[in-house]
Design an enzyme around this catalytic site. Sequence first.
Site, PDB file in Angstrom:
ATOM      1  N   GLU A 158      10.278  40.089  56.631  1.00  0.00           N
ATOM      2  CA  GLU A 158       9.432  40.642  57.690  1.00  0.00           C
ATOM      3  C   GLU A 158       8.970  39.555  58.655  1.00  0.00           C
ATOM      4  O   GLU A 158       8.902  39.770  59.873  1.00  0.00           O
ATOM      5  CB  GLU A 158       8.239  41.360  57.070  1.00  0.00           C
ATOM      6  CG  GLU A 158       8.633  42.624  56.329  1.00  0.00           C
ATOM      7  CD  GLU A 158       7.474  43.260  55.588  1.00  0.00           C
ATOM      8  OE1 GLU A 158       7.151  44.407  55.890  1.00  0.00           O
ATOM      9  OE2 GLU A 158       6.885  42.582  54.711  1.00  0.00           O
ATOM     10  N   GLY A 200       8.039  40.000  52.430  1.00  0.00           N
ATOM     11  CA  GLY A 200       7.332  39.443  53.572  1.00  0.00           C
ATOM     12  C   GLY A 200       8.072  38.306  54.247  1.00  0.00           C
ATOM     13  O   GLY A 200       7.844  38.024  55.431  1.00  0.00           O
ATOM     14  N   GLU A 245       9.850  45.927  47.917  1.00  0.00           N
ATOM     15  CA  GLU A 245       8.466  46.317  47.637  1.00  0.00           C
ATOM     16  C   GLU A 245       8.325  47.617  46.855  1.00  0.00           C
ATOM     17  O   GLU A 245       7.442  47.738  45.997  1.00  0.00           O
ATOM     18  CB  GLU A 245       7.682  46.426  48.956  1.00  0.00           C
ATOM     19  CG  GLU A 245       7.305  45.082  49.588  1.00  0.00           C
ATOM     20  CD  GLU A 245       8.370  44.547  50.520  1.00  0.00           C
ATOM     21  OE1 GLU A 245       8.060  43.613  51.277  1.00  0.00           O
ATOM     22  OE2 GLU A 245       9.518  45.052  50.484  1.00  0.00           O
ATOM     23  N   ALA A 247       5.513  37.896  49.496  1.00  0.00           N
ATOM     24  CA  ALA A 247       4.128  37.780  49.028  1.00  0.00           C
ATOM     25  C   ALA A 247       4.039  36.994  47.723  1.00  0.00           C
ATOM     26  O   ALA A 247       4.921  37.072  46.865  1.00  0.00           O
ATOM     27  CB  ALA A 247       3.529  39.171  48.839  1.00  0.00           C
TER      28      ALA A 247
END
Length: 260
Positions: free
Chosen positions: A113, A110, A133, A65
């Site tokens: 992911e 992310g 995170e 992110a």
Amino acid sequence: MSDVTSCTTDSGIGYIRMNRHTALNALSVSQVQLITKAMKQLVEDSGVRVIVISSTVLNAFSVGADLKERLELDSRAMMEARGSSVAMTCALLDVEVPTIAAVHGLALGGGLELALTCDLLIADRTASFGLPETGIGIIPGGGGTQLLPRKIGSGRAKELIMTGRRIDADEAYRYGVVDVLAPGGVSAAGHADAVAITIAAKSATAQRNAKAALRGSQYLTLADGLALEDQLWRVSAVTPDYREGLAAFSQRRPVAWPQP
């Protein structure tokens, strides 16, 4: 150059390349929307048999992110950004053709992911992985808490998520995060190309049905999974692809798949 580019080769391989060099492919709202759009465009192309997601940034697949952008968002804008992220994850998971993540350098948060949404995660030895995170007061939100334990088991997923520990390519391969580790001296992108060529040479119809059956194995009971496999086998057995495959085998000639 756009932050995300996409293209399709004559051999049926679709590419999504992340190009946000100034931010190591940090997933801004714009970047997320561009990836989603690129994937949807490739899916609509009937000639695409396999899709490869990669990065042109030297040291990173994606660092996750865009935290600088997040600092500037109020609560309402944060939730709108969240909607874009969820839409991207769902779009990637809904793809019917095989997908490959070619990972080099950093794949964090992310970014990892995003790679986990693909059917195959191919990495070279420059790659490193982590879900940091919890260290900034949030949880993985791009599928990490669901996709990672399904892939490597609950215990190892808990350890990686709760500690936020970063692992190198060799450890990621031992854990099962990485499916294919590129041979020494070969880049992730180069090895992913070779794998994609192999996949694209097979029946597109059979690949779609095989992927659907494999996905069912993750979420269904054995009995339901076998029923799904039987259903998809029966569908595959009456296709022009299967007739051509049998004919090519019996005639000892190269297969010529019908146009999808």
